[in-house]
Design a protein around this motif. Sequence first.
Motif, PDB file in Angstrom:
ATOM      1  N   UNK A  47       0.830  -1.199   0.000  1.00 40.14           N
ATOM      2  CA  UNK A  47       0.000   0.000   0.000  1.00 40.14           C
ATOM      3  C   UNK A  47       0.871   1.258   0.000  1.00 40.14           C
ATOM      4  N   UNK A  48       1.881   1.297   0.850  1.00 41.87           N
ATOM      5  CA  UNK A  48       2.784   2.454   0.913  1.00 41.87           C
ATOM      6  C   UNK A  48       3.516   2.629  -0.413  1.00 41.87           C
ATOM      7  N   UNK A  49       3.932   1.529  -1.003  1.00 49.43           N
ATOM      8  CA  UNK A  49       4.613   1.587  -2.305  1.00 49.43           C
ATOM      9  C   UNK A  49       3.687   2.190  -3.360  1.00 49.43           C
ATOM     10  N   UNK A  50       2.418   1.782  -3.351  1.00 48.04           N
ATOM     11  CA  UNK A  50       1.445   2.315  -4.306  1.00 48.04           C
ATOM     12  C   UNK A  50       1.214   3.815  -4.076  1.00 48.04           C
ATOM     13  N   UNK A  51       1.087   4.222  -2.816  1.00 46.62           N
ATOM     14  CA  UNK A  51       0.882   5.642  -2.513  1.00 46.62           C
ATOM     15  C   UNK A  51       2.098   6.479  -2.925  1.00 46.62           C
ATOM     16  N   UNK A  52       3.285   5.932  -2.745  1.00 43.07           N
ATOM     17  CA  UNK A  52       4.504   6.624  -3.172  1.00 43.07           C
ATOM     18  C   UNK A  52       4.457   6.891  -4.673  1.00 43.07           C
ATOM     19  N   UNK A  53       4.055   5.891  -5.445  1.00 44.15           N
ATOM     20  CA  UNK A  53       3.940   6.032  -6.903  1.00 44.15           C
ATOM     21  C   UNK A  53       2.870   7.058  -7.259  1.00 44.15           C
ATOM     22  N   UNK A  54       1.695   6.961  -6.602  1.00 42.12           N
ATOM     23  CA  UNK A  54       0.609   7.895  -6.914  1.00 42.12           C
ATOM     24  C   UNK A  54       1.008   9.339  -6.647  1.00 42.12           C
ATOM     25  N   UNK A  55       1.763   9.568  -5.585  1.00 40.62           N
ATOM     26  CA  UNK A  55       2.184  10.938  -5.275  1.00 40.62           C
ATOM     27  C   UNK A  55       3.044  11.539  -6.383  1.00 40.62           C
ATOM     28  N   UNK A  56       3.735  10.707  -7.151  1.00 43.86           N
ATOM     29  CA  UNK A  56       4.536  11.223  -8.257  1.00 43.86           C
ATOM     30  C   UNK A  56       3.667  11.536  -9.474  1.00 43.86           C
ATOM     31  N   UNK A  57       2.474  10.949  -9.551  1.00 38.25           N
ATOM     32  CA  UNK A  57       1.607  11.113 -10.716  1.00 38.25           C
ATOM     33  C   UNK A  57       0.528  12.179 -10.537  1.00 38.25           C
ATOM     34  N   UNK A  58       0.004  12.304  -9.313  1.00 35.66           N
ATOM     35  CA  UNK A  58      -1.173  13.137  -9.053  1.00 35.66           C
ATOM     36  C   UNK A  58      -0.781  14.574  -8.725  1.00 35.66           C
ATOM     37  N   UNK A  79     -17.811   6.510  -2.740  1.00 29.61           N
ATOM     38  CA  UNK A  79     -17.249   7.827  -3.015  1.00 29.61           C
ATOM     39  C   UNK A  79     -16.700   7.883  -4.432  1.00 29.61           C
ATOM     40  N   UNK A  80     -16.529   9.111  -4.913  1.00 33.21           N
ATOM     41  CA  UNK A  80     -15.912   9.333  -6.220  1.00 33.21           C
ATOM     42  C   UNK A  80     -14.664  10.178  -6.006  1.00 33.21           C
ATOM     43  N   UNK A  81     -13.581   9.728  -6.616  1.00 29.72           N
ATOM     44  CA  UNK A  81     -12.320  10.456  -6.560  1.00 29.72           C
ATOM     45  C   UNK A  81     -12.065  11.040  -7.951  1.00 29.72           C
ATOM     46  N   UNK A  82     -11.853  12.334  -8.005  1.00 30.08           N
ATOM     47  CA  UNK A  82     -11.481  13.002  -9.249  1.00 30.08           C
ATOM     48  C   UNK A  82     -10.024  13.417  -9.118  1.00 30.08           C
ATOM     49  N   UNK A  83      -9.207  12.986 -10.069  1.00 31.72           N
ATOM     50  CA  UNK A  83      -7.770  13.250 -10.027  1.00 31.72           C
ATOM     51  C   UNK A  83      -7.310  13.940 -11.295  1.00 31.72           C
ATOM     52  N   UNK A  84      -6.394  14.882 -11.126  1.00 32.01           N
ATOM     53  CA  UNK A  84      -5.686  15.466 -12.256  1.00 32.01           C
ATOM     54  C   UNK A  84      -4.218  15.122 -12.078  1.00 32.01           C
ATOM     55  N   UNK A  85      -3.657  14.540 -13.119  1.00 29.03           N
ATOM     56  CA  UNK A  85      -2.251  14.140 -13.078  1.00 29.03           C
ATOM     57  C   UNK A  85      -1.366  15.282 -13.576  1.00 29.03           C
ATOM     58  N   UNK A  86      -0.085  15.146 -13.314  1.00 29.61           N
ATOM     59  CA  UNK A  86       0.883  16.131 -13.802  1.00 29.61           C
ATOM     60  C   UNK A  86       0.895  16.200 -15.323  1.00 29.61           C
ATOM     61  N   UNK A  87       0.520  15.095 -15.998  1.00 26.79           N
ATOM     62  CA  UNK A  87       0.499  15.084 -17.458  1.00 26.79           C
ATOM     63  C   UNK A  87      -0.770  15.728 -18.033  1.00 26.79           C
ATOM     64  N   UNK A  88      -1.658  16.223 -17.152  1.00 26.20           N
ATOM     65  CA  UNK A  88      -2.868  16.904 -17.598  1.00 26.20           C
ATOM     66  C   UNK A  88      -4.104  16.035 -17.687  1.00 26.20           C
ATOM     67  N   UNK A  89      -3.946  14.717 -17.648  1.00 24.84           N
ATOM     68  CA  UNK A  89      -5.111  13.832 -17.726  1.00 24.84           C
ATOM     69  C   UNK A  89      -5.925  13.907 -16.438  1.00 24.84           C
ATOM     70  N   UNK A  90      -7.250  13.861 -16.607  1.00 20.66           N
ATOM     71  CA  UNK A  90      -8.165  13.843 -15.471  1.00 20.66           C
ATOM     72  C   UNK A  90      -8.982  12.559 -15.528  1.00 20.66           C
ATOM     73  N   UNK A  91      -9.226  11.985 -14.354  1.00 22.05           N
ATOM     74  CA  UNK A  91     -10.048  10.783 -14.283  1.00 22.05           C
ATOM     75  C   UNK A  91     -10.982  10.878 -13.087  1.00 22.05           C
ATOM     76  N   UNK A  92     -12.086  10.148 -13.195  1.00 14.90           N
ATOM     77  CA  UNK A  92     -13.045  10.022 -12.092  1.00 14.90           C
ATOM     78  C   UNK A  92     -13.272   8.546 -11.855  1.00 14.90           C
TER      79      UNK A  92
END
Length: 130
Positions: A47-58, A79-92
């Motif tokens: 889980x921590x490894x996954x969160x570390x990766x996500x922090x670099x993307x989100x 719940x719904x999570x809306x994310x915008x990545x550093x590359x500009x992509x948005x997902x819900x």
Amino acid sequence: MTSTDITRALNDLLFTPGLDLTEAVDRHFAPDYRQRTDGVWSDRASFVQHMTRLRTLVRSGTVEVHDELRDGPRYADRHTVTLTQHNGRTSRTEVYLFARMAPDGRFQSVEETTLLVTGHPDDGNLGSLK
């Protein structure tokens, strides 16, 4: 300790970049934490490894809780999570989450199912805890 919830946990994990990840995880997740997301089990280290990766993307995001229930040590939400990545992509991503809380109010286990509502298919796991 006040019992945590998904909004506080995700805000600390993903949307508060100045907060140390170890501190964020310790604040919301018990030492023996484990989870199953879309049928795949992982332990706290994964889980921590996954969160570390996500922090670099989100870059930014929000959590919208539609339903939330507590019953003693049991917690459930949709719940719904809306994310915008550093590359500009948005997902819900819509998430159905069932959890068991540790006696100190942190998540001890989570089982969740996710559904990518909008976004690129590669972004499917970005909005979940896995």
